[in-house]
Design an enzyme around this catalytic site. Sequence first.
Site, PDB file in Angstrom:
ATOM      1  N   HIS A  16       0.937  -1.251  -0.046  1.00 22.89           N
ATOM      2  CA  HIS A  16      -0.180  -0.082  -0.058  1.00 22.89           C
ATOM      3  C   HIS A  16       0.894   1.200   0.056  1.00 22.89           C
ATOM      4  CE1 HIS A  16      -3.606  -2.252   1.341  1.00 22.89           C
ATOM      5  NE2 HIS A  16      -2.623  -2.974   1.667  1.00 22.89           N
ATOM      6  N   ASP A 119      -6.238   5.172   1.740  1.00 26.80           N
ATOM      7  CA  ASP A 119      -6.319   3.767   1.457  1.00 26.80           C
ATOM      8  C   ASP A 119      -7.740   3.353   1.631  1.00 26.80           C
ATOM      9  OD1 ASP A 119      -4.141   1.503   1.116  1.00 26.80           O
ATOM     10  OD2 ASP A 119      -5.901   0.796   1.842  1.00 26.80           O
ATOM     11  N   ALA A 341      14.139  -8.156  -2.066  1.00 27.19           N
ATOM     12  CA  ALA A 341      14.897  -7.983  -3.538  1.00 27.19           C
ATOM     13  C   ALA A 341      14.515  -6.847  -4.133  1.00 27.19           C
ATOM     14  CB  ALA A 341      14.112  -9.218  -4.401  1.00 27.19           C
ATOM     15  N   GLN A 343      13.085  -5.644  -6.719  1.00 27.05           N
ATOM     16  CA  GLN A 343      12.309  -6.230  -7.739  1.00 27.05           C
ATOM     17  C   GLN A 343      12.254  -5.442  -9.125  1.00 27.05           C
ATOM     18  OE1 GLN A 343       8.860  -8.573  -6.563  1.00 27.05           O
ATOM     19  NE2 GLN A 343       7.517  -7.278  -7.872  1.00 27.05           N
ATOM     20  N   SER A 363       2.969  -5.891  -8.020  1.00 25.77           N
ATOM     21  CA  SER A 363       3.850  -6.932  -8.734  1.00 25.77           C
ATOM     22  C   SER A 363       3.421  -7.127  -9.971  1.00 25.77           C
ATOM     23  CB  SER A 363       4.153  -8.175  -7.889  1.00 25.77           C
ATOM     24  OG  SER A 363       4.769  -8.057  -6.674  1.00 25.77           O
TER      25      SER A 363
END
Length: 473
Positions: A16, A119, A341, A343, A363
């Site tokens: 988030h 949110d 990681a 990413q 992702s």
Amino acid sequence: MGQLHFFLFPMMGQGHMIPILDMAKLFASRGVKATIITTPLNEYVFSKAIQRNKHLGSEVDIRLIKFPALENGLPEDCERLDRVPSDDKLPNFFKAAAMMKEPLEQLIEECRPNCLITDMFLPWTTDSAAKFNIPRIVFHGTSYFALCVGDSIRRNKPFKNVSSGSETFLVADLPHEIKLTRTQLSPFEQSDEESIMSQMVKAVRDSDSKSYGVIFNSFYGLEPDYVEHYTKVLGRKNWVIGPLSLCNRDIEDKAERGKKSSIDKHECLKWLDSKKSHSIVYVCFGSVAKFTTSQMQELAMGLEASGQDFIWAVRTDNEEWMPEGFEERTKGKGLIIRGWAPQVLILDHESVGAFVTHCGWNSTLEGVSAGVPMVTWPVFAEQFFNEKLVTEVMKTGAGVGSVQWKRIDSDGVKSEAIAKAIKRVMVSEEAEGFRSRAKAYKEMARQAIEEGGSSYIGLTTLLQDISSYSSTN
Ligand code: UDP
């Protein structure tokens, strides 16, 4: 009208906070002052990135509100969703978050922002915004597709027409024929009983409908039918401004999102540079999903059986999952990152040929933006819906056959299925098709955020809407 000032308040969870940080940077690049609201233990998620971007003249601030963890029966340092010790403590977490209302309102009083972007899990912020006559915009942090699927399931309850958990049902009235099973839905989505989670979901829905509109981290070309469907059928005012991760252009910003990565970025890039184009599979399941030890072993065997080189981000503390001799056998072929990681840095490298993902929306979108075919392995939340978008609508990925919604200790996917799905998107006769479709989406993503692109215009429209709201209210 002077400079616009937005408050951005993400739920305390990596999935988030990361897109909200990107959103704040994007706003600042368009001349908006952005203030991020968070708790003391989450400040570090934002502070370094903000420091790094200061020289660009971008105006992003952070304001902190104390999180009443202890008062709500949570461990003192439990200020993030992934730190909640068990599912039955989730309601305590949401209750603690709701106690941030008064301090938030004091901040609004002090700073008088033009708009509150918060949110979905902070439904009470709609009332706070109303008190000060400013618009609240909801950020769900997921796809239009997932919200459309969720809405249809809620209204039609098609899971009631099947006799077993594994029998498929059709999700009615959508632009595509989408089928799901009961096992792929969360328990509270199917139950008529009132629970704290179902109350939360209801509060989210009610506050959603009372808020000014909804902002999306997506782009029109990714899911045009569902942008239209959402706008017409759900009828909510909305703006689509992503992919937000594309605002990270330099190595530092790509490598350090959410946390400091557990591997040196240069070492990681050197390893990737030593590999051929599209030859690596990158495996990572986001910040929350957890697997059993035996599931981790299956995954290790599946990776080995696929014959492909890999980078695997492993988030467990113990090493029991590692099959005997695995690390020696895969030396040079595999890089295991224990912890966090980098990413986006990895996905953007041309050696990466596939992404094994849990289909968390960030992702998924990062994979789309990098033009990488996906091997989908949904675990919980709305991940099973996102999987359908990738495998059946965009056709840029293949599933491993995960069918059981479960927040923690997921299990049941076999190594053969993992190897098969990886080979299918990377080296089978279908691989070129997956790659070229994925590449086309990458192009579209880049065009969307450029001046004149759909997401660029989406943000222009949002800024105009807020300016005119502020000058007429
Ligand atoms: N992420 C990362 N390194 C990791 C794991 C996750 O940078 O080792 C980032 C990832 O790039 C994404 C976010 O964390 O931006 C995870 O969000 P997502 O919606 O995919 O999943 P969640 O963690 O919410 O399940």
